[in-house]
Design a protein around this motif. Structure first.
Motif, PDB file in Angstrom:
ATOM      1  N   GLN A  17       0.843  -1.193   0.000  1.00 57.46           N
ATOM      2  CA  GLN A  17       0.000   0.000   0.000  1.00 57.46           C
ATOM      3  C   GLN A  17       0.883   1.249   0.000  1.00 57.46           C
ATOM      4  O   GLN A  17       1.838   1.344   0.763  1.00 57.46           O
ATOM      5  CB  GLN A  17      -0.893   0.032   1.239  1.00 57.46           C
TER       6      GLN A  17
ATOM      7  N   LYS B 232      -3.338   7.678  -1.791  1.00 56.89           N
ATOM      8  CA  LYS B 232      -3.178   6.948  -0.541  1.00 56.89           C
ATOM      9  C   LYS B 232      -3.592   5.485  -0.692  1.00 56.89           C
ATOM     10  O   LYS B 232      -2.996   4.601  -0.092  1.00 56.89           O
ATOM     11  CB  LYS B 232      -4.029   7.619   0.548  1.00 56.89           C
ATOM     12  N   ASP B 233      -4.630   5.238  -1.496  1.00 53.99           N
ATOM     13  CA  ASP B 233      -5.150   3.876  -1.611  1.00 53.99           C
ATOM     14  C   ASP B 233      -4.509   3.088  -2.751  1.00 53.99           C
ATOM     15  O   ASP B 233      -4.838   1.917  -2.953  1.00 53.99           O
ATOM     16  CB  ASP B 233      -6.672   3.917  -1.816  1.00 53.99           C
TER      17      ASP B 233
END
Lengths: 313, 313, 313
Positions: free
Chosen positions: A74, A149-150
């Motif tokens: 991530q 962010k994802d």
């Protein structure tokens, strides 16, 4: 200070962050040379073993690049790890094993150190053979910054070109690795027996550091034996600030006596690069290094950061 | 390069954006002088007509200010048009007819050109007689910047003072016009027969340009015959980036062979001044200028932007 | 200009904000010396009394620090008061009585003056004996800036150390006071009989000032006898702006004749430090100082700001 540590206190009132006389002749030859014990009152428990950076920090991982390395993580996890390390160094030896990554880096003035681990479980997928990636962290941060962010970030070592390929949402960034032996070797980890420990939210630390910055260029962290409070204080020529954290703001793990002065610029760098809202555990002593620990990757990684005290003369 | 074009490729490895030797003696005398054909492999189809800027770009509009000009337009429409033009020039000849406005401007290095039209239908109201407004675009942008997105901007030429009056929500800004004949004349529009064409969202272009900026000062756009993909790539000394756009991200209009290198600073300027989320059509060839086209004013206007290739030596 | 005023117009076309010849020999000896009447056409009504700053502005409050001072106030109220004063001065004499605080300060060029009052009712709690706090406002603003809008700020004078303690959400900031007699004395308040008065939202003023800033370094405020409108206008070498405020945008209190030119930098400073959305009352004359008045602390305080005109030569 433990005799096998590369971390040295910088001396006040004018902290000397540049200490060329303590630098090893060449970074690759850094062998954790001993330094005089600056703390007659020290309760530290140096292990005294003749450990070297070749074996201790890297646990037998060869300095050569891994034969294979392919991992997906991530973006947020990678961003946090990178910004912590980049607070101290530009380049680092990334030690790779089947179990994950470890990095240990000390800043050029020997004042602050990061010891970071990302377990294989921190990654969406992780396949690697043992080896060391020599990386310019600023360059690696460039494509990672383009990720949301994802987003997931894919990393893999191209065995033909020897380049690290970073893939972010269709964007493929190919970056040259550095011969890890030309990057300053990892310091050995000093061990201390610190009397006070407390867990506090990073945002409370940030608040104390910002307030200290209004009046001084150093900050004192203080705890009293038996008192459930952490005091952050700074004293300038005419003004002073005190932030007392207690009650629900902290969880005292060891209510020992502790009081140490630190260089504020370093504190700002360290605290700024901890993600907002992160619980941070502080280990403190009397004029001893500060140890900051917090989880990475939702518990599948961890970082231990050490900051040498600023000794008042 | 077509023989009737003022756009010239700038040559690498160090692009020369200043090309004073190709400047006409005085801007007002610019007569679209021919330049040597730099592309032996060119598939361009120059029309060969002895067109001049007096008639071609302005379509017979007199250089004098219009006898009357009064128009009202949504601030957002005007802002977009102005920021596109201001990416290339400070001053421009605004050609006014009963049908709307046209502006054609080339940057001082002859590397990039804008050809813009706002039809009368793009305005809430539009009444004008034919003529040319010579305007400093930076000054015009000043009061327009004070408008909210939903504000209307009124523009009218005060026949007595000869000033352009800009009214935004009760604020009246009076600005001096410039004798349009002292502003560099419009270039003639080169014509090309480009083999590849694709429509892509401006934000995807922005992403590719930003990534290229991490490693290089130039960027290559590439398509392959029969392949539904647009590749944006850049190569620096040690690192490289590639963004491949395909699938739902693009609509290929002509899947021809194309590959051209462009100066990155120009690409950044052009892409930055396209509104976010705008579908942009790219026409590409082999070492040929790039043509970017998109709608203005919800379809009641259009802009065609041309960027000369950067030729590797 | 009234003969007992320290405020003097600065003269154009190049405004001289530094007027050392009008400075009193030492700030503490400032006795409101008379200045030549610059307005033959003046309708001002100077009171002619031989008032001095010792009694008039401070109303008999001793220059010594109060024996006790302890107050709690909403951070937003204190922030507004501080940013207004800091637009003009770095240090100020804070006059404390049982009824609240008053501050009067003039900028070093004698062009702008603030006269501010916070009643005891503006505070959550207020206990004080009469006296004067000499404070560096920039330092006081530092800890206040760390407060959130809804935080309370506690202020108290530590009688032992003589320091002002500022407490914000657990953070304790201790700041040295300044001997108030070393801070420039308060000016006496000139009195004028101004013919025009209007109440207008600060945001409309901000809009006019920003627009004026596009073309000039001065701005004219204008009203016409019997006309319900306030005109803000500026004229540069080639361009000009006019903002006419009327209808629901203003409430005319006195529709007299008024027209005065002001230095734009001062206008920007004054308007910028008024909170957005605040109704401001302007008193205007013909080449007379501008008086800006608005409420502080939801009506439990007030500020009157005065700006000398810029006289065209």
């Amino acid at each position: 200070m433990s005799t096998d540590s590369d971390i040295e206190p910088n001396r006040g009132p004018e902290p000397t962050l540049e200490q060329p006389e303590t630098e090893p002749p060449t970074p690759a030859d850094d062998d954790g040379e001993s330094t005089p014990n600056d703390h007659p009152e020290s309760t530290a428990d140096p292990d005294g073993e003749d450990s070297t950076e070749e074996t201790t920090p890297a646990e037998g991982v060869p300095d050569e690049p891994p034969a294979s390395f392919r991992a997906t993580i991530q973006a947020a996890y990678l961003k946090t790890a990178l910004s912590s390390l980049r607070a101290l160094v530009d380049e680092a030896r990334i030690r790779v094993t089947e179990d994950g990554l470890t990095v240990r880096a000390v800043d050029s003035a020997n004042v602050a150190m990061d010891d970071l681990e990302l377990e294989a479980a921190a990654f969406e997928s992780f396949e690697a053979s043992p080896g060391t990636l020599g990386l310019n962290l600023d360059r690696l941060a460039d494509p990672v910054r383009l990720a949301s962010k994802d987003d997931l970030v894919q990393l893999f070592l191209d065995p033909e070109s020897g380049k690290l390929i970073v893939v972010v949402d269709g964007l493929r960034y190919s970056m040259a690795c550095i011969d890890s032996k030309t990057i300053r070797a990892e310091p050995t980890l000093p061990e201390f027996d610190l009397s006070a420990a407390v867990t506090v939210d990073r945002d409370a630390l940030q608040r104390g550091v910002k307030a200290a910055d209004l009046v001084a260029d150093h900050v004192r962290l203080r705890m009293e034996a038996g008192v459930d409070a952490l005091v952050i204080e700074a004293e300038g020529d005419t003004d002073a600030v005190t932030l007392e954290l207690d009650g629900d703001d902290i969880e005292v793990l060891a209510a020992g006596e502790a009081s140490t002065l630190f260089n504020l610029d370093y504190c700002k760098k360290l605290v700024r690069t901890i993600p907002a809202g992160t619980p941070v555990t502080l280990d403190l002593g009397e004029d001893f290094p500060l140890i900051l620990s917090y989880e990475l990757a939702d518990g599948d990684g961890a970082i231990t950061r050490m900051l040498a005290p600023r000794i008042e003369t």
